[in-house]
Write an enzyme that holds these catalytic residues in place. Structure first.
Site, PDB file in Angstrom:
ATOM      1  N   HIS A   1     -24.977  22.889  48.775  1.00 39.51           N
ATOM      2  CA  HIS A   1     -25.257  21.592  49.408  1.00 39.51           C
ATOM      3  C   HIS A   1     -26.571  21.041  48.893  1.00 39.51           C
ATOM      4  O   HIS A   1     -27.449  21.788  48.481  1.00 39.51           O
ATOM      5  CB  HIS A   1     -25.327  21.743  50.937  1.00 39.51           C
ATOM      6  CG  HIS A   1     -26.344  22.752  51.389  1.00 39.51           C
ATOM      7  ND1 HIS A   1     -26.094  24.107  51.407  1.00 39.51           N
ATOM      8  CD2 HIS A   1     -27.623  22.614  51.797  1.00 39.51           C
ATOM      9  CE1 HIS A   1     -27.165  24.759  51.829  1.00 39.51           C
ATOM     10  NE2 HIS A   1     -28.117  23.877  52.057  1.00 39.51           N
TER      11      HIS A   1
ATOM     12  N   HIS B   1     -29.824  18.566  49.977  1.00 44.92           N
ATOM     13  CA  HIS B   1     -30.567  17.885  51.035  1.00 44.92           C
ATOM     14  C   HIS B   1     -30.979  16.518  50.490  1.00 44.92           C
ATOM     15  O   HIS B   1     -31.633  16.452  49.446  1.00 44.92           O
ATOM     16  CB  HIS B   1     -31.849  18.649  51.375  1.00 44.92           C
ATOM     17  CG  HIS B   1     -31.624  20.029  51.909  1.00 44.92           C
ATOM     18  ND1 HIS B   1     -31.739  20.346  53.239  1.00 44.92           N
ATOM     19  CD2 HIS B   1     -31.287  21.198  51.280  1.00 44.92           C
ATOM     20  CE1 HIS B   1     -31.497  21.639  53.415  1.00 44.92           C
ATOM     21  NE2 HIS B   1     -31.213  22.183  52.242  1.00 44.92           N
TER      22      HIS B   1
END
Ligand code: 5GP
Ligand code: ZN
Length: 143
Positions: free
Chosen positions: A105, A107
């Site tokens: 992922h 940010h």
């Protein structure tokens, strides 16, 4: 379309399957973006491929473009909707680099001048060109 490959023990896969709630910012066939539960700035968003990949090293070749386009949408929305002047896209690989959730992922963090958020970044230097060349050679041997 078949469901993306999912890991039963992965919290982000559970969010993608809709079994764990999230505050969704954006979704398409390949990517999901939702608010981080513990934001470093309000609006801090996580952007992830729907197909489980633990780190960037497991990302299917060719799937990065969808994530980049989603981050562009989120960054644009931060500037238009949150008054952010800028945004950071950060991504951790493995525990040594600060990764806590083992589903790849990014940010995406809205930023403004003087917002008080600081990343510890202590730039050093090489002794000389030979030392730089030695480090480059170690990398180059494995590219
Ligand atoms: P990492 O350290 O792996 O790069 O970042 C993981 C991030 O996921 C952390 O910032 C943490 O706050 C966030 N996070 C962990 N579990 C959940 C969750 O269940 N829901 C949401 N929205 N964020 C989570
Ligand atoms: Zn997962």
């Amino acid at each position: 379309m078949s469901a993306p490959a999912s890991d039963p023990s992965c919290i982000f896969c559970a969010i993608i399957r809709g079994e764990v709630p999230c505050v969704k910012i954006y979704e398409d066939d390949n990517v999901l973006a939702f608010l981080d539960l513990h934001p470093v700035r309000p609006g801090h968003t996580l952007v992830l491929p729907k197909t489980h990949a633990a780190t960037l090293l497991e990302l299917e070749p060719g799937s990065g473009e969808a994530v980049i386009q989603a981050m562009r949408k989120v960054g644009r929305a931060m500037r238009a909707g949150l008054g952010a002047e800028g945004f950071n896209c950060l991504q951790n690989n493995f525990a040594a680099a600060g990764q806590e959730v083992m589903h790849l992922h990014w940010h995406v963090i809205p930023r403004n001048k003087g917002d008080g958020l600081a990343f510890i970044w202590n730039p050093g230097k090489y002794a000389d060109q030979d030392e730089m060349a030695a480090w480059a050679e170690k990398l180059g041997a494995h590219i």
